[in-house]
Design an enzyme around this catalytic site. Structure first.
Site, PDB file in Angstrom:
ATOM      1  N   LEU A  50       0.837  -1.210   0.000  1.00 49.11           N
ATOM      2  CA  LEU A  50       0.000   0.000   0.000  1.00 49.11           C
ATOM      3  C   LEU A  50       0.867   1.252   0.000  1.00 49.11           C
ATOM      4  O   LEU A  50       2.048   1.195   0.343  1.00 49.11           O
ATOM      5  CB  LEU A  50      -0.905  -0.039   1.233  1.00 49.11           C
ATOM      6  CG  LEU A  50      -1.827  -1.274   1.241  1.00 49.11           C
ATOM      7  CD1 LEU A  50      -2.293  -1.611   2.647  1.00 49.11           C
ATOM      8  CD2 LEU A  50      -3.007  -1.049   0.307  1.00 49.11           C
ATOM      9  N   PRO A  51       0.277   2.416  -0.363  1.00 49.53           N
ATOM     10  CA  PRO A  51       1.118   3.605  -0.520  1.00 49.53           C
ATOM     11  C   PRO A  51       1.826   4.059   0.761  1.00 49.53           C
ATOM     12  O   PRO A  51       3.024   4.330   0.726  1.00 49.53           O
ATOM     13  CB  PRO A  51       0.122   4.682  -0.986  1.00 49.53           C
ATOM     14  CG  PRO A  51      -1.035   3.927  -1.571  1.00 49.53           C
ATOM     15  CD  PRO A  51      -1.106   2.640  -0.818  1.00 49.53           C
ATOM     16  N   THR A  65       6.120   0.566   2.604  1.00 50.95           N
ATOM     17  CA  THR A  65       7.079   1.311   3.431  1.00 50.95           C
ATOM     18  C   THR A  65       6.280   2.268   4.308  1.00 50.95           C
ATOM     19  O   THR A  65       5.641   3.195   3.786  1.00 50.95           O
ATOM     20  CB  THR A  65       8.054   2.114   2.546  1.00 50.95           C
ATOM     21  OG1 THR A  65       8.731   1.210   1.676  1.00 50.95           O
ATOM     22  CG2 THR A  65       9.074   2.857   3.391  1.00 50.95           C
ATOM     23  N   LYS A  74      15.048  -0.235   6.273  1.00 48.40           N
ATOM     24  CA  LYS A  74      14.720   0.301   4.934  1.00 48.40           C
ATOM     25  C   LYS A  74      14.917   1.825   4.892  1.00 48.40           C
ATOM     26  O   LYS A  74      15.505   2.362   3.952  1.00 48.40           O
ATOM     27  CB  LYS A  74      13.270  -0.086   4.603  1.00 48.40           C
ATOM     28  CG  LYS A  74      12.560   0.781   3.591  1.00 48.40           C
ATOM     29  CD  LYS A  74      12.757   0.326   2.174  1.00 48.40           C
ATOM     30  CE  LYS A  74      12.185   1.375   1.229  1.00 48.40           C
ATOM     31  NZ  LYS A  74      12.376   1.141  -0.140  1.00 48.40           N
ATOM     32  N   LYS A 117       9.110  11.046   0.786  1.00 46.93           N
ATOM     33  CA  LYS A 117       8.309  10.292   1.768  1.00 46.93           C
ATOM     34  C   LYS A 117       9.224   9.485   2.697  1.00 46.93           C
ATOM     35  O   LYS A 117       9.071   9.505   3.920  1.00 46.93           O
ATOM     36  CB  LYS A 117       7.352   9.352   1.017  1.00 46.93           C
ATOM     37  CG  LYS A 117       6.580   8.418   1.929  1.00 46.93           C
ATOM     38  CD  LYS A 117       5.977   7.227   1.180  1.00 46.93           C
ATOM     39  CE  LYS A 117       5.857   6.053   2.122  1.00 46.93           C
ATOM     40  NZ  LYS A 117       5.488   4.809   1.498  1.00 46.93           N
TER      41      LYS A 117
END
Ligand code: NAD
Length: 300
Positions: free
Chosen positions: A69-70, A100, A175, A250
């Site tokens: 998902l975004p 993420t 990450k 982001k």
């Protein structure tokens, strides 16, 4: 397909999730898919996956649920809301979120899953759309090691490397540490090349010198941000394709959230985040993140 292959539900079929789900379909996994965008569902249905009309239907028979998902708010909604994954998945299902998202949110979702008896992994990826298409992603995984051993055969159908970072949330932390460093390296590389060119150097010559010196790094050697230095990288095609500046902004924002939560000092990470925000504010959200070179060159 073998009798031992688990039923998989895949939710979130965008730039990354679409090709990842296709690779599972190609590997013969019985697949049920859902996305709020009907055209994304249709592409997978055309490849043989069963389309679902909502999350509850998608996960009802799944042994494994994967989400891509975004951002944080989407993952929280999909997992935690009434009728969401945790409320609707069948007993014993393994839940894997590859989005993420904020590390604390990943820990909260994993705790809510555990409280209902589910095993859960956070498994964000590195490798971009090409890695998703070519099944060469790196999965950076947080959660129980034994759970990861169960999930590994499935993840290996979508990626080449499956790395355990630690407990729940650790995949997200690792990450964003990687992507914060990548953002900083891309800006630093842009500054060095811009400085050399402003002082009369040939950027190809300068790049080859740094590549054999102590400033060498991935952004310079594999993904050079200055147009004309390298073929087959986004800078050689007007910064089209690749990893969007908005996605880099982001991830740098997530790194700042993690830094604040842990009281860790990240002055360059903060500076990089501000520069990327400025860059996307100037209409460059969709351009590859190496286009930050243009901001550096322009500001000079
Ligand atoms: P995307 O926006 O292309 O895809 C996300 C999909 O989720 C969309 O199809 C959207 O319709 C769907 N969605 C949103 N809300 C939903 C809901 N409530 N229920 C069902 N579906 C829903 O994003 P992407 O590029 O595929 O990235 C997915 C994740 O992977 C992000 O967290 C991103 O940061 C990360 N990531 C992306 C890249 C990249 O290069 N694109 C690389 C590494 C990691």
């Amino acid at each position: 397909m073998t009798a031992t292959q688990p039923n998989v539900a895949f939710i979130g079929l965008g730039n990354m999730g679409g090709p990842m789900a296709l690779n599972l379909a190609k590997a013969g996994y019985p697949l049920t898919v859902f996305d709020v965008a009907p055209e994304a569902v249709k592409t997978l249905a055309d490849a043989g996956a069963a389309p679902a009309v909502g999350i509850a239907e998608a996960v009802a028979k799944a042994d494994v649920v994967i989400t891509m998902l975004p951002a944080t708010e989407h993952a929280e909604t999909v997992y935690l809301r009434p009728g969401g994954v945790i409320a609707s998945a069948k007993k014993g299902a393994l839940l894997i979120d590859s989005s993420t998202i904020n590390a604390d949110a990943a820990r909260r979702i994993a705790k809510a899953a555990k409280d209902k008896g589910f095993e859960m992994l956070d498994a964000p990826v590195s490798g971009g759309v090409a890695g998703a298409q070519g099944a060469s992603l790196t999965f950076i995984v947080g959660g129980d090691k034994k759970t990861l051993e169960k999930a590994a055969p499935l993840l290996e159908k979508m990626g080449k490397n499956v790395m355990h970072a630690g407990d729940s949330g650790a995949g997200q932390v690792a990450k964003i540490c990687n992507n914060m460093l990548l953002g900083i390296l891309m800006i630093g590389t842009s500054e060095a090349l811009n400085l050399g060119v402003a002082n009369g150097l040939d950027p190809k010559v300068l790049s080859s010198i740094i590549a054999k010196s102590s400033g060498r790094n991935w952004a310079l050697e594999i993904y050079n941000p200055m147009p004309g230095v390298m073929d087959n990288v986004p800078s050689s095609r007007g910064y089209a394709g690749g990893f969007g500046s908005q996605l880099m902004a982001k991830d740098l924002g997530l790194a700042q959230e993690a830094a604040q939560a842990a009281h860790a000092s990240t002055p360059l990470g903060e500076a990089a985040w501000k520069l990327y925000q400025k860059h996307i504010g100037q209409g460059n959200a969709k351009l590859d993140f190496s286009s930050i070179f243009q901001l550096i060159a322009k500001d000079a």
